[in-house]
Design an enzyme around this catalytic site. Structure first.
Site, PDB file in Angstrom:
ATOM      1  N   ILE A 226      -8.544   4.276   5.673  1.00  0.00           N
ATOM      2  CA  ILE A 226      -7.780   3.088   6.351  1.00  0.00           C
ATOM      3  C   ILE A 226      -5.770   3.709   6.429  1.00  0.00           C
ATOM      4  CG2 ILE A 226      -9.300   1.572   5.114  1.00  0.00           C
ATOM      5  CD1 ILE A 226      -7.186   1.457   2.951  1.00  0.00           C
ATOM      6  N   SER A 227      -5.380   2.875   6.588  1.00  0.00           N
ATOM      7  CA  SER A 227      -3.526   3.418   6.866  1.00  0.00           C
ATOM      8  C   SER A 227      -4.057   5.123   7.499  1.00  0.00           C
ATOM      9  CB  SER A 227      -2.707   2.775   5.512  1.00  0.00           C
ATOM     10  OG  SER A 227      -1.449   3.170   6.057  1.00  0.00           O
TER      11      SER A 227
END
Length: 603
Positions: free
Chosen positions: A242-243
């Site tokens: 994620i990110s």
């Protein structure tokens, strides 16, 4: 490729792979696990505390938030950890790799999940993403800190972080990050790998992920020699992040060479494609204009206030520099706020992203990210010693040092032994935090205080200065732009299914600048990509423990786990990949626990 190998066992009542024996209740504790000797914690104590910090930094573990009840798992998983340093050819500094091999590894399906830390976090920075999903299923999980992480180096004391997280000297031979001898002699304060490795690690995120997967296979060979070799051909490899970790696994999916990756799930990815806006562009814009724009009345309901200089100082500074249009220098603050809002909207920001962006304003995150990435993209060394006046780079006027968080203004000082000892476990990889502050040159008025932010923006635009200063800016501008260009993503290899999941309220990495153009580019290239867009989801699950945010937003992690489930079913049983979806979530009433139907996860 690998050096400084270590192996540790994690079994028994007080230890395991997922939470170091803390369990959900221990991870929810308000205070971190204590060190018996704060100046000299053991490697086991540091690991436990790093797991505590990284779970809390990524997941919403608050009572009523649903973790461990509606979605997710922190069940006990016993096993072994294998860790090492891995080095991308040509890099100055290594990245950490870690493989977790559960005792209950399912030899029948030979599954390896590979993940990259979110943000700039250390090696456990994806534990709540990949470990929580893969380990209970009997998969091994391999991680990389992708050349960032929490291996800070105290330039004044000449001390850094060893392979086991404890503090040591360069002469020890196993430090994770060591600035050159010349840099150590010239600089002061604190250096950290993302900003000061001189490698622009983001350009190699995909290679970091592949090396972590290779290390995962070698760890399985060591753990189960009777069933070796574990290879790309006989072991299923799923990448997730994620990110920044989401961006890293997308970059891994594009790599040429022998096929090695079976599927990818990327949540809220920081990914840059040709024709879109890179992170540095919209971050530096937000740092200067968002504190002003958030005063525009339709946005003012967000329960977060601008940090640092008062919002009207940002408005006045933007108006004086002509960023808000003609006639704004004499306009009211209300008119300036509306002009800042219109400028951001015209540049692609949605109202939902602006409201959630207030969180990054409140936590001074735009400045922290911009300063770190400018140094990384330009491959700059740590700040040179100039009697407290800041670094020699006029367009990057920031330095890092220990400081008392409560002191106003914070004053740089040497780090204490107990502070250094906790950096590896406690830090997020980007100061300020864990007792390390980000310092700009002293300022006597709001205009001086905001000038360093304008300098960071000028590294993108190339506009500012005159005479010798203009020539220096032009060179720095080219240097940073070249670093950004090296991070541009390409389409994934054909045949690798990719699922992208993004909250439509994301105010740190808006989907309009990242997932949306990536998916469009990948599909034009014929890639197999599915896209879930989730309403009422912003970037930071961990902030949902705040009641005002819990009533406004839902977490992202349930959708990442669900996408992993669907990908696994596709690979194992031939089930169809999930269809594209715009997911309309429900919201909790104030003070009420999360209920599964409110997530509206596609079936």
């Amino acid at each position: 490729m690998f050096s400084a190998p270590r192996q540790t066992e994690h079994r028994g009542e007080h230890d395991d792979l997922l939470s170091a024996g803390l369990g959900l209740d221990g991870l929810r504790a308000a205070l971190p696990p204590a060190f018996a000797d704060p100046a000299h914690p053991t490697a086991a104590e540091l690991r436990r505390r790093a797991l505590w910090a990284n779970w809390r930094g990524i997941a919403d573990l608050a009572v009523g938030g649903g973790y461990g009840e509606v979605y997710g798992s922190v069940q006990r998983v016993e096993g072994r950890e294998y860790s090492a340093y891995a080095t991308v050819p040509g890099a100055h500094q290594p990245h950490r790799v870690l493989a977790q091999v559960p005792d209950a590894f399912d030899a029948g399906k030979r599954c390896l999940v590979v993940a990259a830390s979110s943000g700039s976090r250390g090696i456990y920075g994806a534990i709540a993403v990949a470990g929580a999903w893969g380990l209970p299923k009997g998969c091994a999980v391999a991680y990389t800190d992708k050349g960032a992480g929490t291996d800070y180096f105290d330039l004044d004391a000449g001390l850094g972080v060893r392979a086991d997280g404890t503090i040591g000297q360069p002469e020890d031979g196993d430090l994770a990050f060591v600035p050159s001898a010349a840099e150590r002699a010239a600089a002061g304060g604190i250096a950290f790998k993302h900003a000061h490795s001189r490698d622009n690690p983001e350009a190699d995120w995909g290679r970091h992920v592949r090396q972590a997967a290779q290390f995962g296979l070698s760890a399985l060979d060591r753990a189960f020699p009777q069933q070796a070799p574990f290879t790309w051909a006989n072991t299923r490899v799923i990448a997730v992040g994620i990110s920044n970790g989401g961006g890293a696994v997308l970059r891994a999916a594009e790599l040429d060479g022998e096929p090695w990756l079976d599927a990818v799930v990327a949540g809220e990815p920081n990914v840059y494609v040709d024709g879109a806006r890179p992170l540095y562009d919209y971050t530096t814009e937000a740092a200067l204009l968002m504190p002003c724009a958030l005063q525009h009345k339709p946005l003012a309901a967000m329960p977060a206030a601008p940090a640092g200089a008062a919002a009207d100082a940002y408005c006045a500074y933007a108006a004086a520099n002509g960023w808000l249009g003609e006639g704004m220098a004499e306009a009211s603050n209300e008119a300036r706020a509306e002009a800042a809002y219109r400028r951001l909207r015209d540049n692609g920001w949605s109202d939902a992203a602006l409201r959630a962006g207030a969180l990054s304003v409140s936590f001074d995150l735009w400045r922290a990210v911009a300063a770190t990435y400018a140094s990384a993209y330009g491959r700059y060394a740590p700040a040179a010693k100039r009697a407290g006046k800041g670094p020699d780079q006029p367009w990057l006027p920031f330095a890092y040092a220990a400081a008392d968080a409560a002191a106003q203004p914070p004053t740089a000082r040497p780090a204490a032994a107990n502070e250094r000892a906790a950096w590896w476990a406690d830090a997020s990889g980007i100061p300020p935090g864990a007792g390390v502050q980000l310092f700009a040159p002293p300022a006597g008025d709001p205009a001086q205080a905001l000038a360093p932010l304008a300098g960071l923006r000028a590294l993108w635009t190339g506009q500012g200065g005159d005479g010798d200063a203009a020539a220096g800016l032009a060179a720095a501008h080219r240097r940073v732009r070249e670093g950004i260009a090296a991070t541009r993503a390409s389409a994934p290899r054909k045949g690798v299914p990719v699922v992208v999941v993004h909250g439509l309220d994301d105010g740190l990495i808006p989907p309009a600048f990242s997932s949306e153009p990536y998916v469009a580019m990948a599909r034009r290239a014929g890639a197999q990509v599915r896209y879930w867009q989730v309403r009422n989801v912003q970037h930071f699950d961990a902030f949902l423990g705040l009641p005002a945010l819990a009533a406004r937003y839902q977490p992202l992690l349930p959708y990442v786990y669900a996408a992993l489930d669907r990908v696994e079913a596709h690979l194992a049983d031939g089930a169809p990949l999930p269809a594209d979806a715009t997911i309309d979530t429900g919201l909790r009433a104030a003070g009420q626990p999360l209920q599964a139907p409110q997530l509206a996860i596609p079936r």
